[in-house]
Design an enzyme around this catalytic site. Structure first.
Site, mmCIF file in Angstrom:
data_model
loop_
_atom_site.group_PDB
_atom_site.id
_atom_site.type_symbol
_atom_site.label_atom_id
_atom_site.label_comp_id
_atom_site.label_asym_id
_atom_site.label_seq_id
_atom_site.Cartn_x
_atom_site.Cartn_y
_atom_site.Cartn_z
ATOM 1 N N ARG A 66 0.825 -1.228 0.000
ATOM 2 C CA ARG A 66 0.000 0.000 0.000
ATOM 3 C C ARG A 66 0.846 1.260 0.000
ATOM 4 O O ARG A 66 0.385 2.324 -0.389
ATOM 5 C CB ARG A 66 -0.994 -0.004 1.164
ATOM 6 C CG ARG A 66 -0.369 -0.094 2.533
ATOM 7 C CD ARG A 66 -1.438 -0.414 3.578
ATOM 8 N NE ARG A 66 -0.884 -0.512 4.925
ATOM 9 C CZ ARG A 66 -0.184 -1.544 5.392
ATOM 10 N NH1 ARG A 66 0.065 -2.573 4.594
ATOM 11 N NH2 ARG A 66 0.267 -1.560 6.628
ATOM 12 N N LYS A 105 -2.743 -15.504 5.003
ATOM 13 C CA LYS A 105 -1.931 -15.966 3.860
ATOM 14 C C LYS A 105 -1.181 -17.242 4.239
ATOM 15 O O LYS A 105 -1.034 -18.152 3.419
ATOM 16 C CB LYS A 105 -0.972 -14.867 3.394
ATOM 17 C CG LYS A 105 -1.683 -13.757 2.622
ATOM 18 C CD LYS A 105 -0.713 -12.763 1.996
ATOM 19 C CE LYS A 105 -1.472 -11.704 1.211
ATOM 20 N NZ LYS A 105 -0.638 -10.688 0.593
ATOM 21 N N HIS A 142 -30.640 5.556 -3.237
ATOM 22 C CA HIS A 142 -31.701 4.638 -3.626
ATOM 23 C C HIS A 142 -31.804 3.437 -2.690
ATOM 24 O O HIS A 142 -32.528 2.498 -2.977
ATOM 25 C CB HIS A 142 -31.484 4.197 -5.082
ATOM 26 C CG HIS A 142 -31.467 5.378 -6.015
ATOM 27 N ND1 HIS A 142 -32.614 5.926 -6.562
ATOM 28 C CD2 HIS A 142 -30.436 6.170 -6.421
ATOM 29 C CE1 HIS A 142 -32.287 6.984 -7.291
ATOM 30 N NE2 HIS A 142 -30.971 7.159 -7.220
ATOM 31 N N GLU A 192 -6.084 -1.140 7.168
ATOM 32 C CA GLU A 192 -4.741 -1.701 7.349
ATOM 33 C C GLU A 192 -3.835 -0.833 8.226
ATOM 34 O O GLU A 192 -3.102 -1.356 9.054
ATOM 35 C CB GLU A 192 -4.087 -1.941 5.991
ATOM 36 C CG GLU A 192 -4.784 -3.036 5.192
ATOM 37 C CD GLU A 192 -4.005 -3.422 3.951
ATOM 38 O OE1 GLU A 192 -4.562 -3.266 2.854
ATOM 39 O OE2 GLU A 192 -2.845 -3.850 4.077
HETATM 40 O O1 PA5 Z 1 -1.470 -4.211 1.994
HETATM 41 C C1 PA5 Z 1 -1.258 -5.408 1.800
HETATM 42 O O2 PA5 Z 1 -0.226 -5.992 2.205
HETATM 43 C C2 PA5 Z 1 -2.276 -6.240 1.057
HETATM 44 O O3 PA5 Z 1 -3.435 -5.533 0.798
HETATM 45 C C3 PA5 Z 1 -1.628 -6.748 -0.239
HETATM 46 O O4 PA5 Z 1 -1.431 -5.688 -1.135
HETATM 47 C C4 PA5 Z 1 -2.507 -7.833 -0.874
HETATM 48 O O5 PA5 Z 1 -2.625 -8.909 0.018
HETATM 49 C C5 PA5 Z 1 -1.962 -8.312 -2.200
HETATM 50 O O6 PA5 Z 1 -0.589 -8.592 -2.109
HETATM 51 P P1 PA5 Z 1 0.364 -8.019 -3.259
HETATM 52 O O7 PA5 Z 1 0.161 -6.551 -3.242
HETATM 53 O O8 PA5 Z 1 1.742 -8.415 -2.866
HETATM 54 O O9 PA5 Z 1 -0.076 -8.667 -4.528
#
Ligand code: PA5
Length: 294
Positions: A97, A286, A192, A176
């Site tokens: 992010r 994960k 709506h 997050e």
């Molecule tokens: O912020 C995060 O770590 C998650 O939202 C990841 O972006 C998500 O799990 C996907 O992983 P990646 O960005 O490595 O594809």
């Protein structure tokens, strides 16, 4: 998915009313039936190891798509390089992010170079300039907004299709970085259905802070809808904030609201004593998914 997928949704919002070809964002294991050898498929995964993205990528390979992979490495990077597809690297070592600038600009430039869109260089430059120049005042503003939200449920409303992904970004960053729930919806669709549900159950209603994201392209009638809704449902929320985008180009305006939201989420994390980097639950999930193959 997640911090990588949002880059595609932002691009989608920016280009939606400009493109002569359909653009789909796929946030799942499966790609749409219409995807074919005529399709440009861009796999975006920061880690390169996200199973939904790898599944969609494998399906795109089978359909014979033209493929670009945007990643810092991982299985996606290795596989795409081996297969001779274009791999556009982004710097490794940060939370996905936090790599939004890299992922978004790489995706947009890749689409430009593929002939899908054009003319975003100036917007990118303006966005960077604006975010540098406005960092301090936005931080001060973010602190105030975070104080209002602290202990309450933020509800973020977008008021144009370009801003839908921006509201999503606010939600994901609240989740997050700050470790809190956030609800999003878009206008006029909200009018709506959700307008009836606002304020029930009562307690969450009283503890709600509404954040309305606005842009100069928000229709005047949508603005009137927003003001009318806020008036009709005034018992349903504690406070409503109207946040206008800043800047000239669409791209800069979108990133003005994204950066403000990012700053609010980090300030909220600070108020709540949450480490903004910590996403233990995502990591745990994960791990579990990796153990359960098939
Ligand atoms: O912020 C995060 O770590 C998650 O939202 C990841 O972006 C998500 O799990 C996907 O992983 P990646 O960005 O490595 O594809």
């Amino acid at each position: 998915m997640g911090g990588s997928g949002i880059s595609a949704r932002i691009v989608h919002g920016l280009l939606l009313d400009k493109l002569g070809v359909p653009l789909f964002v796929c946030n799942d294991y499966d790609i749409p039936a219409a995807v074919s050898s005529e399709t440009l498929f861009v796999a975006v995964s920061y880690s390169g190891n996200t199973e939904e993205t790898l599944s969609a990528y494998a399906q795109a390979r089978k359909r014979g798509c033209c493929i670009i992979a945007i990643t810092s490495g991982g299985e996606l990077g290795r596989s795409a390089a081996k297969a001779g597809y274009s791999v556009v690297p982004v710097p490794a070592g940060m939370p996905p992010r936090a790599a939004l600038g890299h992922l978004f600009s790489t995706l947009l430039v890749s689409l430009e170079r593929s002939g899908v869109c054009k003319g975003h260089q100036r917007g990118l430059e303006e966005a960077v300039r604006l975010m540098r120049a406005r960092r301090r005042p936005w931080l001060v503003r973010a602190r105030t907004i975070a104080k209002h939200i602290d202990g309450r449920l933020p509800i973020v409303y977008s008021t144009s299709r370009m801003l839908d992904a921006v509201a999503d970004r606010w939600r994901c960053q609240f989740n997050e970085n700050a470790g809190v729930l956030c609800h999003t919806n878009s206008f006029p669709e909200h009018n709506h259905n959700e307008i009836v549900g606002m304020g029930h159950p009562e307690n969450p209603g009283r503890d709600v802070v509404v954040v309305a994201l606005l842009d100069r392209e928000t229709r005047p009638r949508t603005r009137y809808r927003l003001e009318s809704v806020l008036d009709i449902t005034e018992q349903a929320y504690h406070l409503a904030m109207r946040l206008e985008s800043e800047g000239r180009s669409r791209l800069a305006r979108v990133f003005s609201l994204i950066m403000l939201g990012d700053l609010v989420s980090v300030e909220l994390a600070r108020l709540l004593g949450k480490d903004a980097m910590e996403i233990d639950r995502i990591d745990e999930l994960k791990r579990r998914m990796a153990q359960k193959r098939g």
